[in-house]
Design a protein around this motif. Structure first.
Motif, PDB file in Angstrom:
ATOM      1  N   GLU A   6       0.837  -1.209   0.000  1.00  0.00           N
ATOM      2  CA  GLU A   6       0.000   0.000   0.000  1.00  0.00           C
ATOM      3  C   GLU A   6       0.869   1.255   0.000  1.00  0.00           C
ATOM      4  N   MET A   7       1.937   1.251   0.804  1.00  0.00           N
ATOM      5  CA  MET A   7       2.837   2.404   0.838  1.00  0.00           C
ATOM      6  C   MET A   7       3.463   2.652  -0.527  1.00  0.00           C
ATOM      7  N   CYS A   8       3.872   1.603  -1.209  1.00  0.00           N
ATOM      8  CA  CYS A   8       4.538   1.747  -2.509  1.00  0.00           C
ATOM      9  C   CYS A   8       3.562   2.013  -3.646  1.00  0.00           C
ATOM     10  N   GLY A   9       2.288   1.749  -3.417  1.00  0.00           N
ATOM     11  CA  GLY A   9       1.304   1.922  -4.474  1.00  0.00           C
ATOM     12  C   GLY A   9       1.323   0.789  -5.481  1.00  0.00           C
ATOM     13  N   VAL A  10       1.602  -0.426  -5.006  1.00  0.00           N
ATOM     14  CA  VAL A  10       1.586  -1.613  -5.869  1.00  0.00           C
ATOM     15  C   VAL A  10       0.566  -2.609  -5.333  1.00  0.00           C
ATOM     16  N   LYS A  11       0.265  -3.614  -6.144  1.00  0.00           N
ATOM     17  CA  LYS A  11      -0.732  -4.600  -5.748  1.00  0.00           C
ATOM     18  C   LYS A  11      -0.164  -5.663  -4.810  1.00  0.00           C
ATOM     19  N   TYR A  12       1.133  -5.969  -4.971  1.00  0.00           N
ATOM     20  CA  TYR A  12       1.694  -7.099  -4.232  1.00  0.00           C
ATOM     21  C   TYR A  12       3.076  -6.773  -3.667  1.00  0.00           C
ATOM     22  N   ALA A  13       3.347  -7.322  -2.498  1.00  0.00           N
ATOM     23  CA  ALA A  13       4.676  -7.255  -1.899  1.00  0.00           C
ATOM     24  C   ALA A  13       4.972  -8.619  -1.283  1.00  0.00           C
ATOM     25  N   VAL A  14       6.210  -9.052  -1.426  1.00  0.00           N
ATOM     26  CA  VAL A  14       6.630 -10.365  -0.932  1.00  0.00           C
ATOM     27  C   VAL A  14       7.869 -10.172  -0.067  1.00  0.00           C
ATOM     28  N   ALA A  15       7.761 -10.493   1.206  1.00  0.00           N
ATOM     29  CA  ALA A  15       8.862 -10.297   2.152  1.00  0.00           C
ATOM     30  C   ALA A  15       9.855 -11.444   2.054  1.00  0.00           C
ATOM     31  N   THR A  16      11.131 -11.108   2.227  1.00  0.00           N
ATOM     32  CA  THR A  16      12.199 -12.113   2.195  1.00  0.00           C
ATOM     33  C   THR A  16      13.175 -11.866   3.339  1.00  0.00           C
ATOM     34  N   SER A  17      14.169 -12.734   3.423  1.00  0.00           N
ATOM     35  CA  SER A  17      15.116 -12.702   4.537  1.00  0.00           C
ATOM     36  C   SER A  17      16.091 -11.534   4.480  1.00  0.00           C
ATOM     37  N   ASN A  18      16.381 -11.023   3.295  1.00  0.00           N
ATOM     38  CA  ASN A  18      17.239  -9.837   3.148  1.00  0.00           C
ATOM     39  C   ASN A  18      17.094  -9.285   1.740  1.00  0.00           C
ATOM     40  N   GLY A  19      17.757  -8.179   1.475  1.00  0.00           N
ATOM     41  CA  GLY A  19      17.633  -7.550   0.163  1.00  0.00           C
ATOM     42  C   GLY A  19      18.188  -8.403  -0.961  1.00  0.00           C
ATOM     43  N   PHE A  75      13.779  -4.289  -2.233  1.00  0.00           N
ATOM     44  CA  PHE A  75      14.217  -3.417  -1.149  1.00  0.00           C
ATOM     45  C   PHE A  75      15.053  -4.200  -0.144  1.00  0.00           C
ATOM     46  N   SER A  76      15.858  -3.462   0.607  1.00  0.00           N
ATOM     47  CA  SER A  76      16.613  -4.010   1.734  1.00  0.00           C
ATOM     48  C   SER A  76      16.175  -3.301   3.004  1.00  0.00           C
ATOM     49  N   PHE A  77      16.141  -4.051   4.104  1.00  0.00           N
ATOM     50  CA  PHE A  77      15.842  -3.474   5.412  1.00  0.00           C
ATOM     51  C   PHE A  77      17.020  -3.631   6.366  1.00  0.00           C
ATOM     52  N   TYR A  78      18.227  -3.604   5.809  1.00  0.00           N
ATOM     53  CA  TYR A  78      19.435  -3.641   6.631  1.00  0.00           C
ATOM     54  C   TYR A  78      19.377  -2.492   7.652  1.00  0.00           C
ATOM     55  N   PRO A  79      20.003  -2.645   8.828  1.00  0.00           N
ATOM     56  CA  PRO A  79      19.829  -1.651   9.897  1.00  0.00           C
ATOM     57  C   PRO A  79      20.143  -0.208   9.533  1.00  0.00           C
ATOM     58  N   THR A  80      21.029   0.024   8.554  1.00  0.00           N
ATOM     59  CA  THR A  80      21.377   1.409   8.214  1.00  0.00           C
ATOM     60  C   THR A  80      20.432   2.034   7.196  1.00  0.00           C
ATOM     61  N   LYS A  81      19.476   1.278   6.688  1.00  0.00           N
ATOM     62  CA  LYS A  81      18.560   1.814   5.682  1.00  0.00           C
ATOM     63  C   LYS A  81      17.574   2.794   6.310  1.00  0.00           C
ATOM     64  N   ASN A  82      16.761   3.440   5.478  1.00  0.00           N
ATOM     65  CA  ASN A  82      15.817   4.449   5.974  1.00  0.00           C
ATOM     66  C   ASN A  82      14.783   3.868   6.929  1.00  0.00           C
ATOM     67  N   MET A  83      14.545   2.579   6.817  1.00  0.00           N
ATOM     68  CA  MET A  83      13.766   1.827   7.798  1.00  0.00           C
ATOM     69  C   MET A  83      14.363   0.428   7.866  1.00  0.00           C
ATOM     70  N   THR A  84      14.135  -0.257   8.968  1.00  0.00           N
ATOM     71  CA  THR A  84      14.780  -1.553   9.155  1.00  0.00           C
ATOM     72  C   THR A  84      13.818  -2.597   9.708  1.00  0.00           C
ATOM     73  N   THR A  85      14.183  -3.855   9.498  1.00  0.00           N
ATOM     74  CA  THR A  85      13.537  -4.982  10.171  1.00  0.00           C
ATOM     75  C   THR A  85      14.600  -5.794  10.905  1.00  0.00           C
ATOM     76  N   SER A  86      15.778  -5.258  11.049  1.00  0.00           N
ATOM     77  CA  SER A  86      17.047  -5.832  11.517  1.00  0.00           C
ATOM     78  C   SER A  86      17.776  -6.409  10.310  1.00  0.00           C
TER      79      SER A  86
END
Length: 353
Positions: free
Chosen positions: A41-54, A174-185
């Motif tokens: 929803e934030m990106c304005g796309v229909k689908y997002a798939v989460a993974t272990s890292n970028g 996308f990556s959610f590494y700790p130094t990114k604009n947002m993180t998941t660890s």
């Protein structure tokens, strides 16, 4: 020392993690599903798939777009290793071209001359948080029937032309590494408007299972945990504020540092994952800042084809090569206080005065 990066993890993130731990569902579960919905929803796309890292996100995007041995993917050598390694992981060949004049992103004017009968995709990077020139790159991709994949690892919520990073191409990652604009660890996310691509990525990330113990193809264990997703859901709510502060810091820097160094332009939806200046005395300036207890970073000191694993893909990229000698990133994270900001400014100015 004023650090180059400082992830902001607060009480709400800790409470979200504690809730997951108490639930007993700590691997991929309902938090991941909700995070995917909210990120799409934030990106304005229909689908997002989460993974272990970028990197795993980028790898699955390549596979799902049927990129493989014999294919070529046009990209930039001035970026993090994973941009090209995900291409090599599927047996394809990265074709490096130069960056744009006066910027850090892929040069649209150099793309068409690099297209061959083997070209399968264009893979621009939204480097340092600034969107690549998507209108021009997208037109080239469409005119040549090429897949467009956005490396959005550094551009969470960067917005321009009526869309956001990860929404313009066939897929983004996308990556959610700790130094990114947002993180998941640690974590990654794939974005797309293609149900077929999203469904295949979900199968690929879970050992190729279309249902439990129904392995329809060779897959991987690339799943995100609910612990990471819980952090990500809180961080996503804070992302707009994080980005606004980054932009605010960058504009203060620009105002005070432009007489001394080449400062980055605030253009194309920039969310300032990094605030990167150019200086002919980069290495001496960095040592000076260290002595003043101000952190800085050289992203990136070598072009990708100057590393041994990619040395066979050498290319003529003079503008990108110049950046490896001049680019220096200063602290821009939202944890900076106003006092910190002006300490950085005075430290830079004192090198030149």
């Amino acid at each position: 020392m004023i650090s180059i990066a400082n992830p902001l993890i607060g009480a709400e993130e800790r409470a979200a993690v504690d809730k997951v731990l108490k639930s007993g569902i700590i691997a991929q579960g309902p938090e991941v599903a909700k995070f995917e919905e909210e990120f799409a929803e934030m990106c304005g796309v229909k689908y997002a798939v989460a993974t272990s890292n970028g990197t795993t996100a980028g790898h699955l995007v390549m596979i799902a777009n049927k990129i493989g041995p014999g294919d070529e993917v046009i990209t930039t050598p001035f970026t993090f290793f994973a941009t090209a390694s995900v291409v090599m992981m599927v047996g394809a060949k990265p074709i490096f071209i130069d960056v744009e004049k006066g910027g850090f992103c892929l040069d649209p004017e150099s793309i068409e001359s690099a297209i061959t009968e083997k070209t399968k995709a264009i893979h621009p990077v939204h480097l340092y948080g600034e969107l690549a020139d998507i209108p021009k790159i997208s037109k080239i991709a469409k005119d040549n029937n090429l897949v467009l994949i956005e490396d959005s690892a550094q551009a969470h919520c960067a917005e321009e032309w009526g869309g956001k990073a990860g929404s313009f191409g066939d897929a983004g990652w996308f990556s959610f590494y700790p130094t990114k604009n947002m993180t998941t660890s640690e974590g990654g996310m794939i974005t797309t408007n293609s149900k077929e691509l999203a469904d295949r990525c979900r199968i690929l990330r879970a050992h190729g299972m279309s249902a439990q113990y129904q392995h329809t193809e060779f897959g991987y264990n690339y799943r995100m945990t609910d612990i990471s997703a819980a952090i990500g859901r809180v961080q996503l709510k804070r992302l707009s504020g994080f980005n606004n502060r980054r932009r605010e810091v960058a504009m203060i820097y620009n105002e005070h540092l432009s007489p001394y160094v080449q400062v980055p332009k605030n253009r194309r939806g920039h969310v300032f994952h990094q605030y990167t200046i150019l200086s002919d005395n980069r290495d001496k300036l960095r040592k000076h800042l260290q002595d003043k207890e101000v952190g800085s970073g050289t992203y990136y000191p070598k072009l990708l084809f100057n590393y041994e694993p990619m040395s066979q893909y050498t290319a003529d990229c003079p503008r990108a090569q110049e950046l490896t000698n001049k680019a220096l990133s200063l602290p821009v994270h939202p944890a900076l206080t106003d006092k910190d900001i002006f300490t950085v400014i005075e430290a830079v100015k004192s090198f030149f005065d």
